[in-house]
Motif scaffolding. Structure first.
Motif, PDB file in Angstrom:
ATOM      1  N   VAL A  27       0.818  -1.217   0.000  1.00  0.00           N
ATOM      2  CA  VAL A  27       0.000   0.000   0.000  1.00  0.00           C
ATOM      3  C   VAL A  27       0.855   1.272   0.000  1.00  0.00           C
ATOM      4  CG1 VAL A  27      -0.317  -0.192   2.511  1.00  0.00           C
ATOM      5  CG2 VAL A  27      -1.836   1.293   1.220  1.00  0.00           C
ATOM      6  N   GLN A  28       2.007   1.192   0.629  1.00  0.00           N
ATOM      7  CA  GLN A  28       2.874   2.369   0.716  1.00  0.00           C
ATOM      8  C   GLN A  28       3.293   2.905  -0.646  1.00  0.00           C
ATOM      9  OE1 GLN A  28       6.105   1.711   3.465  1.00  0.00           O
ATOM     10  NE2 GLN A  28       6.565   3.898   3.491  1.00  0.00           N
ATOM     11  N   CYS A  47      -1.639  10.736   5.999  1.00  0.00           N
ATOM     12  CA  CYS A  47      -1.531   9.328   6.412  1.00  0.00           C
ATOM     13  C   CYS A  47      -0.990   8.454   5.283  1.00  0.00           C
ATOM     14  CB  CYS A  47      -2.891   8.782   6.861  1.00  0.00           C
ATOM     15  SG  CYS A  47      -3.334   9.253   8.553  1.00  0.00           S
ATOM     16  N   LEU A  48      -1.391   8.761   4.055  1.00  0.00           N
ATOM     17  CA  LEU A  48      -0.932   7.971   2.903  1.00  0.00           C
ATOM     18  C   LEU A  48       0.572   8.079   2.685  1.00  0.00           C
ATOM     19  CD1 LEU A  48      -3.795   8.670   0.333  1.00  0.00           C
ATOM     20  CD2 LEU A  48      -3.331   6.503   1.477  1.00  0.00           C
ATOM     21  N   LYS A  49       1.187   9.126   3.238  1.00  0.00           N
ATOM     22  CA  LYS A  49       2.644   9.305   3.091  1.00  0.00           C
ATOM     23  C   LYS A  49       3.432   8.732   4.262  1.00  0.00           C
ATOM     24  CE  LYS A  49       1.937  13.743   0.732  1.00  0.00           C
ATOM     25  NZ  LYS A  49       1.798  15.178   1.041  1.00  0.00           N
ATOM     26  N   GLU A  50       2.752   8.295   5.315  1.00  0.00           N
ATOM     27  CA  GLU A  50       3.461   7.817   6.513  1.00  0.00           C
ATOM     28  C   GLU A  50       4.069   6.431   6.272  1.00  0.00           C
ATOM     29  OE1 GLU A  50       4.066   9.449   9.232  1.00  0.00           O
ATOM     30  OE2 GLU A  50       2.709  11.165   9.014  1.00  0.00           O
ATOM     31  N   PRO A  51       5.234   6.157   6.892  1.00  0.00           N
ATOM     32  CA  PRO A  51       5.880   4.846   6.681  1.00  0.00           C
ATOM     33  C   PRO A  51       5.020   3.668   7.184  1.00  0.00           C
ATOM     34  CG  PRO A  51       7.061   6.169   8.329  1.00  0.00           C
ATOM     35  CD  PRO A  51       6.052   7.071   7.701  1.00  0.00           C
ATOM     36  N   ASP A  52       4.141   3.935   8.171  1.00  0.00           N
ATOM     37  CA  ASP A  52       3.299   2.851   8.707  1.00  0.00           C
ATOM     38  C   ASP A  52       1.874   2.901   8.133  1.00  0.00           C
ATOM     39  OD1 ASP A  52       2.563   5.191   9.908  1.00  0.00           O
ATOM     40  OD2 ASP A  52       2.212   4.307  11.882  1.00  0.00           O
ATOM     41  N   VAL A  53       1.772   3.360   6.886  1.00  0.00           N
ATOM     42  CA  VAL A  53       0.433   3.504   6.285  1.00  0.00           C
ATOM     43  C   VAL A  53      -0.348   2.187   6.318  1.00  0.00           C
ATOM     44  CG1 VAL A  53       1.437   3.236   3.971  1.00  0.00           C
ATOM     45  CG2 VAL A  53      -0.850   4.192   4.198  1.00  0.00           C
ATOM     46  N   GLN A  54       0.386   1.077   6.203  1.00  0.00           N
ATOM     47  CA  GLN A  54      -0.282  -0.227   6.169  1.00  0.00           C
ATOM     48  C   GLN A  54      -1.134  -0.488   7.411  1.00  0.00           C
ATOM     49  OE1 GLN A  54       2.472  -3.351   5.117  1.00  0.00           O
ATOM     50  NE2 GLN A  54       0.753  -4.748   4.730  1.00  0.00           N
ATOM     51  N   SER A  55      -0.682   0.047   8.551  1.00  0.00           N
ATOM     52  CA  SER A  55      -1.433  -0.177   9.796  1.00  0.00           C
ATOM     53  C   SER A  55      -2.533   0.871   9.988  1.00  0.00           C
ATOM     54  CB  SER A  55      -0.483  -0.144  10.985  1.00  0.00           C
ATOM     55  OG  SER A  55       0.029   1.166  11.141  1.00  0.00           O
ATOM     56  N   SER A  95      -5.115   1.543   7.728  1.00  0.00           N
ATOM     57  CA  SER A  95      -6.235   1.436   6.778  1.00  0.00           C
ATOM     58  C   SER A  95      -7.584   1.727   7.448  1.00  0.00           C
ATOM     59  CB  SER A  95      -6.243   0.071   6.088  1.00  0.00           C
ATOM     60  OG  SER A  95      -6.423  -0.945   7.037  1.00  0.00           O
ATOM     61  N   HIS A  96      -7.755   1.295   8.692  1.00  0.00           N
ATOM     62  CA  HIS A  96      -9.023   1.581   9.371  1.00  0.00           C
ATOM     63  C   HIS A  96      -9.197   3.089   9.573  1.00  0.00           C
ATOM     64  CE1 HIS A  96     -12.554   1.222  11.740  1.00  0.00           C
ATOM     65  NE2 HIS A  96     -11.983   1.633  12.849  1.00  0.00           N
ATOM     66  N   CYS A  97      -8.113   3.741   9.995  1.00  0.00           N
ATOM     67  CA  CYS A  97      -8.145   5.192  10.185  1.00  0.00           C
ATOM     68  C   CYS A  97      -8.474   5.900   8.867  1.00  0.00           C
ATOM     69  CB  CYS A  97      -6.800   5.662  10.734  1.00  0.00           C
ATOM     70  SG  CYS A  97      -6.779   7.397  11.210  1.00  0.00           S
ATOM     71  N   ILE A  98      -7.831   5.473   7.794  1.00  0.00           N
ATOM     72  CA  ILE A  98      -8.057   6.101   6.482  1.00  0.00           C
ATOM     73  C   ILE A  98      -9.509   5.919   6.033  1.00  0.00           C
ATOM     74  CG2 ILE A  98      -7.448   5.906   4.014  1.00  0.00           C
ATOM     75  CD1 ILE A  98      -4.499   5.446   4.973  1.00  0.00           C
ATOM     76  N   ASN A  99     -10.052   4.725   6.271  1.00  0.00           N
ATOM     77  CA  ASN A  99     -11.464   4.512   5.916  1.00  0.00           C
ATOM     78  C   ASN A  99     -12.409   5.384   6.746  1.00  0.00           C
ATOM     79  OD1 ASN A  99     -11.291   2.713   3.732  1.00  0.00           O
ATOM     80  ND2 ASN A  99     -10.852   1.008   5.123  1.00  0.00           N
ATOM     81  N   MET A 100     -12.092   5.569   8.025  1.00  0.00           N
ATOM     82  CA  MET A 100     -12.886   6.483   8.851  1.00  0.00           C
ATOM     83  C   MET A 100     -12.820   7.917   8.297  1.00  0.00           C
ATOM     84  SD  MET A 100     -14.404   5.049  11.545  1.00  0.00           S
ATOM     85  CE  MET A 100     -15.043   6.693  11.743  1.00  0.00           C
ATOM     86  N   LEU A 101     -11.608   8.326   7.908  1.00  0.00           N
ATOM     87  CA  LEU A 101     -11.423   9.689   7.393  1.00  0.00           C
ATOM     88  C   LEU A 101     -12.209   9.943   6.110  1.00  0.00           C
ATOM     89  CD1 LEU A 101      -7.585   9.950   8.093  1.00  0.00           C
ATOM     90  CD2 LEU A 101      -9.327  11.418   9.136  1.00  0.00           C
ATOM     91  N   ARG A 102     -12.281   8.915   5.240  1.00  0.00           N
ATOM     92  CA  ARG A 102     -13.081   9.065   4.010  1.00  0.00           C
ATOM     93  C   ARG A 102     -14.537   9.380   4.349  1.00  0.00           C
ATOM     94  NH1 ARG A 102     -12.122   3.341   1.132  1.00  0.00           N
ATOM     95  NH2 ARG A 102     -13.137   4.158  -0.754  1.00  0.00           N
ATOM     96  N   ASP A 103     -15.094   8.567   5.243  1.00  0.00           N
ATOM     97  CA  ASP A 103     -16.511   8.754   5.613  1.00  0.00           C
ATOM     98  C   ASP A 103     -16.725  10.082   6.323  1.00  0.00           C
ATOM     99  OD1 ASP A 103     -16.967   6.259   4.563  1.00  0.00           O
ATOM    100  OD2 ASP A 103     -17.422   5.274   6.468  1.00  0.00           O
ATOM    101  N   CYS A 104     -15.803  10.409   7.225  1.00  0.00           N
ATOM    102  CA  CYS A 104     -15.970  11.604   8.045  1.00  0.00           C
ATOM    103  C   CYS A 104     -15.896  12.878   7.185  1.00  0.00           C
ATOM    104  CB  CYS A 104     -14.927  11.613   9.162  1.00  0.00           C
ATOM    105  SG  CYS A 104     -15.348  12.746  10.500  1.00  0.00           S
ATOM    106  N   ALA A 105     -14.934  12.914   6.265  1.00  0.00           N
ATOM    107  CA  ALA A 105     -14.830  14.073   5.367  1.00  0.00           C
ATOM    108  C   ALA A 105     -16.117  14.243   4.555  1.00  0.00           C
ATOM    109  CB  ALA A 105     -13.628  13.901   4.425  1.00  0.00           C
ATOM    110  N   ASP A 106     -16.611  13.134   4.012  1.00  0.00           N
ATOM    111  CA  ASP A 106     -17.814  13.200   3.165  1.00  0.00           C
ATOM    112  C   ASP A 106     -19.054  13.631   3.944  1.00  0.00           C
ATOM    113  OD1 ASP A 106     -16.402  12.343   0.969  1.00  0.00           O
ATOM    114  OD2 ASP A 106     -17.293  10.345   0.878  1.00  0.00           O
ATOM    115  N   ILE A 107     -19.258  13.063   5.118  1.00  0.00           N
ATOM    116  CA  ILE A 107     -20.496  13.381   5.834  1.00  0.00           C
ATOM    117  C   ILE A 107     -20.445  14.811   6.365  1.00  0.00           C
ATOM    118  CG2 ILE A 107     -20.003  12.523   8.197  1.00  0.00           C
ATOM    119  CD1 ILE A 107     -22.920  11.285   8.010  1.00  0.00           C
TER     120      ILE A 107
END
Lengths: 115, 115, 115, 115
Positions: A39-40, C33-41, C43-55
């Protein structure tokens, strides 16, 4: 589908359908990319998918409402779909390859609308 | 349509399709209502259509991405679609009667998702 | 800001402003978050952010238009903002910590609207 | 507002703020237009307001995320805001006159972004 009555409307409907399939493929592909071990290295692809999903969703709304700006909106949508297709095509997963196909089809329909 | 593989996914797809048909019908109906001679008496209907088109569009994106909040979002979408159907059904034009049908079908699919 | 005339409208404006700040923080945080070295861990946070930004973006539109469904929409928005705050707070980066703060403030304003 | 650190970011922030004010003014103005006795003569204005509110909302999301397509999106947003300002300016109500002002300011900020 509502009110398909002549060739112009058929073209509208084909473009709406293509936009929706592309939006769906992009949202699914983004969710799947986030689970991939590499993913990175996919951040650029993921950013393309965010924009592509959003513009396709809004394009389908604007075509439906008969916006005055359909041509200009679809032209930008085509540009973004084409770039997203190119990016997704670099990854060998099914979800990326399928998404690239839906993006290309949507770009083609949007170019017809913009013409 | 992308990746239909089992019954859960089929239900997802049916709900996405119903949301998109409803969004399209609402956008078309709103545009048509604005041209009707009695538009002044339709302001409540038009306001319902704005909300219904928007929530259906977003519901289709959230279902596609597999959002954790699909159930709660679809529950609210069902409430709004049902209310929009009731309002549209009051007007005798084809566009309002058709829109009422698409709203009712979408409400039903969204209730299944929320269950 | 347009038309702030009394206490109800002031509350509306505070909620719109909180939604916009939260949307902006979520979009920025997702990109970071997409640029962070631990982006793989993440994914749940990123999915929350997608929903939160949209709503949050849609909430600000619905409050502005005076939607009948503002209370119900803001209630769901508050739930998602609260969950997104909890998730973002787990990460020590500035962008996640700041985003958690904006999410919490937005959840609070949305709960007031829903009351 | 989150993360204002230098002149580029300040310009981004000014454009986001202008887009949000314009979105809010358009949504409010649309709701108010629907209540006017001459709503029947305002259908073109109302259709402009729908598009303008939507594109400003999405522009604020795309600027926030740092989309690659910010320039092209803001260029189209500027075109639509300018046309919406011209249309709204034809009506003497406060809400239309105010909305025209917010649309013009947003068009100006979007042109700066697109430059």
């Amino acid at each position: 589908m509502p009110t398909v009555v002549n060739s112009t409307v058929q073209q509208y409907q084909m473009c709406i359908d293509a936009c929706i399939k592309c939006m769906q493929a992009c949202e699914e592909c983004l969710t799947s990319c986030l689970k991939e071990p590499d993913v990175q290295s996919r951040s650029h692809c993921i950013n393309m998918l965010r924009d592509c999903a959003d513009i396709c969703a809004m394009a389908s709304q604007w075509i439906s409402r008969g916006s005055m700006y359909v041509k200009q909106f679809c032209q930008l949508c085509a540009t973004i779909c084409e770039a997203c297709a190119t990016e997704c095509a670099k990854y060998q997963d099914n979800h990326c390859q399928q998404c690239a196909d839906f993006c290309r089809e949507c770009a083609e329909e949007c170019r017809k609308m913009a013409a």
